[in-house]
Design a protein around this motif. Structure first.
Motif, short mmCIF file in Angstrom:
data_model
loop_
_atom_site.label_atom_id
_atom_site.label_comp_id
_atom_site.label_asym_id
_atom_site.label_seq_id
_atom_site.Cartn_x
_atom_site.Cartn_y
_atom_site.Cartn_z
N SER A 5 -93.60 34.77 69.74
CA SER A 5 -93.64 35.40 68.59
C SER A 5 -94.86 35.94 68.18
O SER A 5 -94.78 36.90 67.18
CB SER A 5 -93.65 33.89 67.67
N GLU A 8 -93.90 39.57 68.98
CA GLU A 8 -93.13 40.07 68.01
C GLU A 8 -93.87 40.63 66.73
O GLU A 8 -93.40 41.52 66.13
CB GLU A 8 -92.01 39.28 67.96
N VAL A 9 -94.67 39.89 66.23
CA VAL A 9 -95.46 39.96 64.91
C VAL A 9 -96.08 41.17 65.29
O VAL A 9 -96.21 42.22 64.27
CB VAL A 9 -96.01 38.74 64.59
N GLU A 13 -91.71 44.22 66.30
CA GLU A 13 -90.40 44.02 66.72
C GLU A 13 -89.67 43.03 65.92
O GLU A 13 -88.55 43.21 65.78
CB GLU A 13 -90.35 43.46 68.38
N ILE A 14 -90.30 41.96 65.42
CA ILE A 14 -89.57 41.27 64.36
C ILE A 14 -89.02 42.00 63.03
O ILE A 14 -88.02 41.43 62.89
CB ILE A 14 -90.31 39.87 64.13
N TRP A 15 -89.93 42.93 62.51
CA TRP A 15 -89.53 43.60 61.38
C TRP A 15 -88.19 44.35 61.72
O TRP A 15 -87.28 44.57 60.99
CB TRP A 15 -90.75 44.39 60.87
N GLN A 17 -86.14 43.80 64.01
CA GLN A 17 -84.75 42.87 64.01
C GLN A 17 -84.17 42.69 62.71
O GLN A 17 -83.16 42.66 62.55
CB GLN A 17 -85.25 41.80 65.03
N ALA A 205 -97.60 33.00 63.01
CA ALA A 205 -96.83 33.80 63.68
C ALA A 205 -95.38 33.25 63.76
O ALA A 205 -94.15 33.90 63.57
CB ALA A 205 -97.13 34.40 64.88
N THR A 206 -95.26 32.21 64.34
CA THR A 206 -94.00 31.53 64.65
C THR A 206 -93.18 31.12 63.30
O THR A 206 -91.93 31.26 63.32
CB THR A 206 -94.22 29.97 65.43
N VAL A 209 -91.65 34.58 62.14
CA VAL A 209 -90.44 34.86 62.96
C VAL A 209 -89.23 34.04 62.67
O VAL A 209 -88.05 34.78 62.15
CB VAL A 209 -90.71 34.92 64.31
N GLU A 210 -89.40 32.78 62.34
CA GLU A 210 -88.30 32.14 62.06
C GLU A 210 -87.80 32.18 60.62
O GLU A 210 -86.48 32.20 60.37
CB GLU A 210 -88.76 30.39 62.24
N ARG A 213 -85.64 35.58 60.62
CA ARG A 213 -84.41 35.36 61.34
C ARG A 213 -83.52 34.37 60.66
O ARG A 213 -82.43 34.80 60.46
CB ARG A 213 -84.62 34.84 62.67
#
Length: 374
Positions: A5, A8-9, A13-15, A17, A205-206, A209-210, A213
């Motif tokens: 996580s 990704e932050v 990458e999370i953005w 996605q 961060a977790t 991400v959650e 999503r």
């Protein structure tokens, strides 16, 4: 998981996605059976922005279940699944392992109801299961000063008790008006019991991400669910068949409501005449017009719905409702606001029996002979 996580932050990458998943949700607006003109497509793209706003409130801004707050999951400028123009909706995210108190002023709304919910449209089955309900129809107790208090817990409590379960994740409140111009809404707050002075933790961060999503899963799941509904309704235009009531409850419907959903499709010189020959004893009934995406039409400024209080009744105590693009100078006319087609909904609220609304398409010029003048 924590390191993934964080990576990704930090990398962004999370953005990426998040943006990619929102882009993919656009396929629901481009479905082959959906209207493909600029007017309906524009409403479809706006609809996705609204779902995104709701999702971010639900999973980002108001997602701390230890410190819940009420937000509005459907309102004048963000709408889901034939949202009721007579309602103020409130929702708070909770943890079924905790106990909570809802308190405040009951107000004067005709109907006040609480539903504990497990599941949501962001899940694979799109199931927003009702765990338990408590409402004014079934005996919600109000104090002499007009205040109200409800305890949410897994174990029975004296007074107003709303049962929750380990997997309960939200409480949904419906405040239903007969007349928004005169009635006072319920002013409510929610708090976790036995918080012992704890404070919310900083964003992790977790959690970020959650939240992102779940937001995109909610947008895609909600858009897909109600696009499927509209497709089904479109196959039987200009009728109001009873909905699958058990299915409605799985999607967060109120157990005191009997639902009908349909589709209107009219030429410029046509009107849909809806007649209910008998109005049973009930807390309320209403009928509303929605666009193709099952958003209620603009009810703040235009007459697009009627209810028990606002409708004009016939001399035989029945009611006739007219749906059309132009004003036929008759009572109970509802304006399609430029929509030649769209969805519609009828509800019986707190009724022991459910007379079937009858629908027929007529020419506008025929209306004076069919219904009473204002």
């Amino acid at each position: 998981m924590a390191n993934n996580s964080a990576d990704e932050v930090v990398s962004g990458e999370i953005w990426e996605q998040f943006c990619d998943e929102l882009k993919a949700a656009g396929q629901q607006i481009l479905r082959a059976e959906a209207p493909n003109d600029a007017f309906n497509r524009a409403e479809g793209w706006r609809y996705l922005t609204r779902l995104t706003r709701i999702g971010l409130d639900m999973f980002m801004e108001c997602s701390d279940r230890d410190f819940p707050t009420f937000y509005r999951p459907s309102h004048e400028t963000a709408k889901i699944g034939a949202d009721n123009p007579d309602n103020i909706y409130l929702r708070a995210e909770i943890n079924g392992m905790n106990d909570y108190r809802i308190s405040g002023s009951r107000g004067t709304v005709a109907y006040l109801g609480f539903i504990a919910i497990a599941g949501g449209y962001e899940e694979a089955d799109g199931n927003m299961r009702s765990v338990a309900s408590l409402d004014t129809h079934s005996g919600l107790a109000v104090n002499a000063d007009g205040s109200v208090e409800v305890i949410l817990s897994r174990h029975p409590q004296p007074g107003n008790w709303l049962k929750i379960t380990d997997d309960t994740l939200a409480v949904l409140v419906r405040e239903t008006f007969l007349d928004r111009n005169t009635e006072v809404f319920a002013d409510l707050r929610i708090e976790r019991l036995n918080a012992d002075g704890a404070k919310p933790a900083p964003l992790q961060a977790t959690q970020l991400v959650e939240s992102l999503r779940k937001t995109t899963a909610f947008v895609k799941g909600t858009a897909s669910l109600f696009a499927d509904w509209a497709q089904d309704f479109k196959a039987h235009p200009n009728s109001l068949p009873p909905a699958d009531q058990a299915y409605c409850q799985k999607l967060g419907g109120d157990p005191n409501i009997f639902y009908y959903h349909g589709y209107f499709k009219l030429a410029d010189d046509e009107a849909l005449l809806i007649e209910v020959d008998r109005i049973p004893e009930c807390d309320n009934w209403n009928f509303q017009l929605n666009n193709y995406w099952m958003e209620s039409l603009e009810y703040r400024y235009v007459q697009i719905h009627l209810n028990k209080h606002t409708a004009h009744y016939r001399s035989d105590s029945g009611v006739s409702i007219v749906v059309g693009a132009t004003d036929p100078s008759c009572v109970n006319w509802l304006d399609t606001t430029g929509h030649r087609e769209g969805t519609m909904a009828f509800r019986w609220i707190g009724a022991a029996e459910h007379p079937q609304p009858q629908c027929r398409v007529v020419k506008m010029h025929e209306l004076p002979q069919l219904i009473q003048a204002p």
